[in-house]
Structures are given as structure tokens and as C-alpha cells.
Design an enzyme around this catalytic site. Structure first.
Site, PDB file in Angstrom:
ATOM      1  CB  CYS A   1      -6.485  -0.199   5.279  1.00 27.75           C
ATOM      2  SG  CYS A   1      -4.796  -0.839   5.139  1.00 27.75           S
TER       3      CYS A   1
ATOM      4  CG  HIS B   1      -1.988  -0.997   1.196  1.00 30.14           C
ATOM      5  ND1 HIS B   1      -3.095  -0.922   2.020  1.00 30.14           N
ATOM      6  CD2 HIS B   1      -2.169  -2.122   0.442  1.00 30.14           C
ATOM      7  CE1 HIS B   1      -3.887  -1.940   1.777  1.00 30.14           C
ATOM      8  NE2 HIS B   1      -3.344  -2.691   0.832  1.00 30.14           N
TER       9      HIS B   1
ATOM     10  CD  GLU C   1      -1.837   4.306   3.378  1.00 26.85           C
ATOM     11  OE1 GLU C   1      -2.994   4.552   3.759  1.00 26.85           O
ATOM     12  OE2 GLU C   1      -1.591   3.495   2.458  1.00 26.85           O
TER      13      GLU C   1
ATOM     14  CB  CYS D   1      -1.866   1.718   6.129  1.00 27.56           C
ATOM     15  SG  CYS D   1      -1.517   0.861   4.569  1.00 27.56           S
TER      16      CYS D   1
END
Length: 147
Positions: free
Chosen positions: A76, A46, A48, A79
Site C-alpha cells: 500500500c 502491516h 511489510e 508500506c
């Protein structure tokens, strides 16, 4: 946040969900990332996570207590957990994520009293642009898949 949006556009150009993130320390970008789970065959890739990894490598530190992270979409659970573990003190995100967001939407991980770090957060910076990018991406995806 403009730099995070540029990262999100990179993700979109690669066929990934357009989410981008940057890590800032002392007014300088020290890490950046955009969603790449498909391209890297890595469900943890992801924006992040990649920005955190980049910042940690640049700063040669596993704790990022002097770093702020800017991301186009609410983090999420994975993250948000990485942000807590990295001790990042401030998270700024553009759009909420009602399906998977773990700051205000489906969970409020940063408010979890059992954790030993509680990042501050701010939502809404370049929200319209962040939401438009996601809406356009998913509209096009639905068109291509016939949904």
C-alpha cells in the site's frame, strides 16, 4: 516467497487479513512479519512494516540497502513509502492489490521521480497461492458477517 506465505497464514490464523512479508539479506531471512493491525491495535502494523522493523533491528541499521523484501500482496502507500525510506532496492510481491496497491495499481510510488530512491520490483511470484489465500479469507469473512 514461501516463507512470506507462511507468515500470511499466521495472520489468517489470528483473524487478520492474510498478508505476509519477509526481508532477505545475503540469502538469509533477517526479518519477517504478518498483518497484525487488529491484534496490536496499530493501523501501521502491516506485514511489510513489521518485516522492515525486524530487519532493521537484526541488522542494526535504518537503511536497508542490501535487503530485498518479499510480500504476498502489493504494498500500500504507507508500506511503499516505508520501503522507499528504508532504501530497499528490490520488492517482490505475489498478487496485485487493485484497491490499495501503490506499486502498479492505484499509484506507482516507486516510479515517482520526485523521490530519491526507486526500488525495482517484480510481481507474480506465487501469485495464485497469494490470491487464493486472500479470496478464501474474504469469502469466509463475508459468510460469517452475512454480506
Amino acid at each position: 516467497m514461501s516463507a512470506a506465505l507462511a507468515e500470511a497464514r499466521r495472520a489468517e490464523a489470528e483473524g487478520e487479513v492474510p498478508v505476509g512479508a519477509i526481508a532477505v539479506c545475503g540469502g538469509q531471512i533477517v526479518g519477517a512479519g504478518h498483518n497484525q493491525p487488529i491484534g496490536l491495535n496499530d493501523p501501521t502494523a502491516h506485514a511489510e512494516i513489521l518485516a522492515i522493523r525486524s530487519a532493521a533491528s537484526h541488522l542494526k541499521a535504518y537503511r536497508l540497502a542490501t535487503v530485498s523484501i518479499y510480500v504476498t500482496l502489493e504494498p500500500c502507500v504507507m508500506c511503499a513509502g516505508a520501503i522507499v525510506l528504508a532504501r530497499i532496492p528490490l520488492v517482490v510481491f505475489g498478487a496485485p492489490d487493485p484497491k490499495a496497491g501503490a506499486v502498479i495499481s492505484i499509484a506507482q510510488l516507486f516510479d515517482e521521480r520526485g523521490l530519491n530512491h526507486h526500488p525495482r520490483w517484480r510481481m507474480g511470484v506465487l501469485r495464485a497461492e497469494s490470491e487464493a489465500l486472500l479470496k478464501e479469507f474474504f469469502a469466509g469473512h463475508r459468510e460469517r458477517s452475512g454480506d
